[in-house]
Motif scaffolding. Sequence first.
Motif, PDB file in Angstrom:
ATOM      1  N   MET A  68     -11.880  -2.463   3.820  1.00  0.00           N
ATOM      2  CA  MET A  68     -11.282  -3.404   4.761  1.00  0.00           C
ATOM      3  C   MET A  68     -12.104  -4.683   4.838  1.00  0.00           C
ATOM      4  O   MET A  68     -11.556  -5.793   4.835  1.00  0.00           O
ATOM      5  N   ASN A  69     -13.419  -4.544   4.899  1.00  0.00           N
ATOM      6  CA  ASN A  69     -14.278  -5.725   4.994  1.00  0.00           C
ATOM      7  C   ASN A  69     -14.219  -6.589   3.747  1.00  0.00           C
ATOM      8  O   ASN A  69     -14.306  -7.809   3.818  1.00  0.00           O
ATOM      9  N   LYS A  70     -14.038  -5.949   2.585  1.00  0.00           N
ATOM     10  CA  LYS A  70     -14.059  -6.690   1.320  1.00  0.00           C
ATOM     11  C   LYS A  70     -12.699  -7.289   0.961  1.00  0.00           C
ATOM     12  O   LYS A  70     -12.604  -8.418   0.485  1.00  0.00           O
ATOM     13  N   TYR A  71     -11.622  -6.514   1.210  1.00  0.00           N
ATOM     14  CA  TYR A  71     -10.298  -6.934   0.735  1.00  0.00           C
ATOM     15  C   TYR A  71      -9.317  -7.294   1.843  1.00  0.00           C
ATOM     16  O   TYR A  71      -8.215  -7.765   1.559  1.00  0.00           O
ATOM     17  N   GLY A  72      -9.647  -7.069   3.079  1.00  0.00           N
ATOM     18  CA  GLY A  72      -8.765  -7.459   4.165  1.00  0.00           C
ATOM     19  C   GLY A  72      -7.857  -6.343   4.655  1.00  0.00           C
ATOM     20  O   GLY A  72      -7.757  -5.271   4.062  1.00  0.00           O
ATOM     21  N   PHE A  73      -7.178  -6.618   5.764  1.00  0.00           N
ATOM     22  CA  PHE A  73      -6.348  -5.617   6.427  1.00  0.00           C
ATOM     23  C   PHE A  73      -5.142  -5.201   5.584  1.00  0.00           C
ATOM     24  O   PHE A  73      -4.856  -4.017   5.434  1.00  0.00           O
ATOM     25  N   LYS A  74      -4.408  -6.180   5.076  1.00  0.00           N
ATOM     26  CA  LYS A  74      -3.146  -5.873   4.413  1.00  0.00           C
ATOM     27  C   LYS A  74      -3.353  -4.983   3.190  1.00  0.00           C
ATOM     28  O   LYS A  74      -2.657  -3.973   3.015  1.00  0.00           O
ATOM     29  N   LYS A  75      -4.290  -5.320   2.332  1.00  0.00           N
ATOM     30  CA  LYS A  75      -4.535  -4.521   1.136  1.00  0.00           C
ATOM     31  C   LYS A  75      -5.033  -3.130   1.508  1.00  0.00           C
ATOM     32  O   LYS A  75      -4.711  -2.139   0.833  1.00  0.00           O
ATOM     33  N   GLY A  76      -5.823  -3.053   2.577  1.00  0.00           N
ATOM     34  CA  GLY A  76      -6.300  -1.749   3.028  1.00  0.00           C
ATOM     35  C   GLY A  76      -5.163  -0.859   3.501  1.00  0.00           C
ATOM     36  O   GLY A  76      -5.115   0.340   3.200  1.00  0.00           O
ATOM     37  N   ILE A  77      -4.208  -1.443   4.242  1.00  0.00           N
ATOM     38  CA  ILE A  77      -3.051  -0.678   4.712  1.00  0.00           C
ATOM     39  C   ILE A  77      -2.212  -0.205   3.537  1.00  0.00           C
ATOM     40  O   ILE A  77      -1.794   0.961   3.478  1.00  0.00           O
ATOM     41  N   ILE A  78      -1.955  -1.088   2.590  1.00  0.00           N
ATOM     42  CA  ILE A  78      -1.134  -0.714   1.424  1.00  0.00           C
ATOM     43  C   ILE A  78      -1.815   0.387   0.620  1.00  0.00           C
ATOM     44  O   ILE A  78      -1.163   1.363   0.201  1.00  0.00           O
ATOM     45  N   PHE A  79      -3.116   0.262   0.418  1.00  0.00           N
ATOM     46  CA  PHE A  79      -3.841   1.294  -0.335  1.00  0.00           C
ATOM     47  C   PHE A  79      -3.777   2.632   0.400  1.00  0.00           C
ATOM     48  O   PHE A  79      -3.563   3.690  -0.204  1.00  0.00           O
ATOM     49  N   GLY A  80      -3.947   2.604   1.722  1.00  0.00           N
ATOM     50  CA  GLY A  80      -3.869   3.834   2.502  1.00  0.00           C
ATOM     51  C   GLY A  80      -2.493   4.467   2.437  1.00  0.00           C
ATOM     52  O   GLY A  80      -2.352   5.696   2.307  1.00  0.00           O
ATOM     53  N   LEU A  81      -1.451   3.645   2.507  1.00  0.00           N
ATOM     54  CA  LEU A  81      -0.082   4.163   2.411  1.00  0.00           C
ATOM     55  C   LEU A  81       0.200   4.780   1.050  1.00  0.00           C
ATOM     56  O   LEU A  81       0.868   5.817   0.947  1.00  0.00           O
ATOM     57  N   VAL A  82      -0.302   4.137  -0.005  1.00  0.00           N
ATOM     58  CA  VAL A  82      -0.096   4.685  -1.354  1.00  0.00           C
ATOM     59  C   VAL A  82      -0.750   6.059  -1.467  1.00  0.00           C
ATOM     60  O   VAL A  82      -0.151   7.007  -2.002  1.00  0.00           O
ATOM     61  N   LEU A  83      -1.987   6.176  -0.973  1.00  0.00           N
ATOM     62  CA  LEU A  83      -2.654   7.483  -0.988  1.00  0.00           C
ATOM     63  C   LEU A  83      -1.853   8.516  -0.206  1.00  0.00           C
ATOM     64  O   LEU A  83      -1.649   9.647  -0.659  1.00  0.00           O
ATOM     65  N   TYR A  84      -1.385   8.144   0.967  1.00  0.00           N
ATOM     66  CA  TYR A  84      -0.615   9.048   1.821  1.00  0.00           C
ATOM     67  C   TYR A  84       0.651   9.499   1.088  1.00  0.00           C
ATOM     68  O   TYR A  84       0.986  10.693   1.058  1.00  0.00           O
ATOM     69  N   GLY A  85       1.367   8.532   0.506  1.00  0.00           N
ATOM     70  CA  GLY A  85       2.616   8.846  -0.192  1.00  0.00           C
ATOM     71  C   GLY A  85       2.408   9.711  -1.417  1.00  0.00           C
ATOM     72  O   GLY A  85       3.168  10.660  -1.669  1.00  0.00           O
ATOM     73  N   VAL A  86       1.378   9.398  -2.206  1.00  0.00           N
ATOM     74  CA  VAL A  86       1.080  10.204  -3.398  1.00  0.00           C
ATOM     75  C   VAL A  86       0.731  11.633  -2.982  1.00  0.00           C
ATOM     76  O   VAL A  86       1.195  12.605  -3.595  1.00  0.00           O
ATOM     77  N   GLY A  87      -0.080  11.768  -1.938  1.00  0.00           N
ATOM     78  CA  GLY A  87      -0.435  13.100  -1.463  1.00  0.00           C
ATOM     79  C   GLY A  87       0.783  13.896  -1.029  1.00  0.00           C
ATOM     80  O   GLY A  87       0.892  15.095  -1.314  1.00  0.00           O
ATOM     81  N   ALA A  88       1.718  13.233  -0.335  1.00  0.00           N
ATOM     82  CA  ALA A  88       2.941  13.924   0.095  1.00  0.00           C
ATOM     83  C   ALA A  88       3.751  14.393  -1.112  1.00  0.00           C
ATOM     84  O   ALA A  88       4.248  15.531  -1.136  1.00  0.00           O
ATOM     85  N   LEU A  89       3.864  13.560  -2.122  1.00  0.00           N
ATOM     86  CA  LEU A  89       4.639  13.939  -3.310  1.00  0.00           C
ATOM     87  C   LEU A  89       3.938  15.032  -4.116  1.00  0.00           C
ATOM     88  O   LEU A  89       4.600  15.784  -4.848  1.00  0.00           O
ATOM     89  N   LEU A  90       2.624  15.133  -3.997  1.00  0.00           N
ATOM     90  CA  LEU A  90       1.895  16.203  -4.691  1.00  0.00           C
ATOM     91  C   LEU A  90       2.248  17.584  -4.130  1.00  0.00           C
ATOM     92  O   LEU A  90       1.962  18.603  -4.768  1.00  0.00           O
ATOM     93  N   PHE A  91       2.885  17.621  -2.959  1.00  0.00           N
ATOM     94  CA  PHE A  91       3.339  18.907  -2.425  1.00  0.00           C
ATOM     95  C   PHE A  91       4.431  19.528  -3.298  1.00  0.00           C
ATOM     96  O   PHE A  91       4.605  20.747  -3.283  1.00  0.00           O
TER      97      PHE A  91
END
Length: 426
Positions: A68-91
Motif C-alpha cells: 500500500m505504501n509503495k503502490y497506493g490504495f487502488k492497486k492494493g485493493i485490486i491486488f487483494g481482490l484478485v487474490l480473493y477471487g483466485v482463491g475462491a475459484l481454487l475451491f
Amino acid sequence: MSSKNKYLLPFILVTSLFFLWAFLHNINPILIPHLKKACQLNDTQSALIDFAVYMAYFAVALPAGWFMNKYGFKKGIIFGLVLYGVGALLFLPSADTRSYAFFLAALFVIAGGATFLETIANPYITKLGDPATATQRLNFAQSFNGVGAFLAPLIGGKFILTGIEHSDETLKAMEQAGTLQAYLQEEANAVRLPYLVIGVVVFILVALFLVVKLPEGEEAPSESTSADDKFSFSVLAIPQVRWAVLAQFFYVGAQVGVGSFFIRYSKYTMDLPEKPASEYLSIAMIGFMIGRFTGTFFMKYISPARLLMIYSSICIGLLFIACFVSGPIAVYAVMAVPFFMSIMFPTIFALGIAGLGAAARMASSLLVMAIVGGAFFPLVMGQLSDLTGGNIQLAYIIPLLCFAVVGMFGYNQSKKNLVVTVQPGH
C-alpha cells in the motif's frame, strides 16, 4: 461533478470490501463441519481451516502494508481482490480432487487477499469525503462486517451444508457396498457453486475498480520512511502494549474457537442437525452485531476497561455452563457469548494504544498481527476433543481460559483509569 457525487460510487465500492472479509471469517464454522465430513477428518484436522486463514493474516499483514505504501490504495485493493477471487475459484479443483491440502491452500490465498483489503480499506474509507465525518464513514462501513457475519452462516447453511449426516456404522456399510466415495464426492461438490459465484462477483468488483477513478490515493506515497515509522518490536517494552497484544491474541483465539465448532457442539450436546445449527449460529451473530451498538452506549457510563472485565466474566460464566451442562441450555449459553465478546477486539485495541503518541502506529501493527491467536486455539480445541474421544463440549474450556486472560487485562487497565476512544473492531 459535485464533491458528494464524486465520492459516492468509490465509497460504495470500498464499503463492499468490508462484507468480503467478514464473510470469509464467518463461513469457517460452516466449512469446518462440512469438510470434516467430506474429507473424513478428525477435529484437529478440521481446525486447520482456521489455522490457514489466520496464518495468512499473520504472514501477509506487513507485506500488504508495504504494498500500500509503495503502490497506493487502488492497486492494493485490486491486488487483494484478485487474490480473493483466485482463491475462491481454487475451491473448484479442490472439490474435484477432494484434497484437503488443496482446500487449505485455497483458503490461504483468499485470506491473503482479505488481508490486503482489510489493511487498505480501513484507512482509505476515511479519505472518501469530508475529514470531519471520517469516523462516521468508517463506522458505517464497519457495519457491513456485521452483515457479513450474519449472512455467511445463513448462506453457507443453505447452499453448502447438505443436511445429510450418516453415523459411523452407516459409513462403514457404504464403504463395504462401494458407495462411500460417491457420497463423499457429492458432499465435496457442494462447495463448487457457492465459491464459483463468489469468484465471479469478486472479479466483477475487480473490473469496476479498474474503470472507476478513485478520488484519492491513486498515486503511490513517497518511498522515504522516517526512522520513527519503521516497524520495531521495541514497543513491546511498554507494559500496556505487551499485555494488550497478549490479550488480543487470546481474545481472537476465543472468538474463533467459540464459533468454529458451534455446529459440532450443537450436535454433540443436543443432537441438533447441521442446518438448524447454522441458523442458530446466524442468530448468535445478530447478537454480536447488537452487542457492538449496546456496548458503545454502555461505555458512556462504564469505563471501557471495566466493561471489558465485566463482559469477560460473563463469557466465562456462560462457557462454564456450556462445558458442564447438556441440552438446549448449553447451546443457548454458547449463543449468548458473541453478544458479550463483540466489544472486545476494538476495546483491547484502543486500550493498547491509548496515550502512546508516535509509538501507536507500531503498537497497532502488533495488535493486528495478534489475531494469529485465531490460528492456534481452535487447533488446541480440536486436539482436546480428539484426546477425549470426540468430546467437543469439554474443548470449550479453552475459550473459557482465554476470556480469563482478557478479563485480567481489563482489570489491570481499569485500575489505571485510562481515557480511550474505542475504534471499530475486527
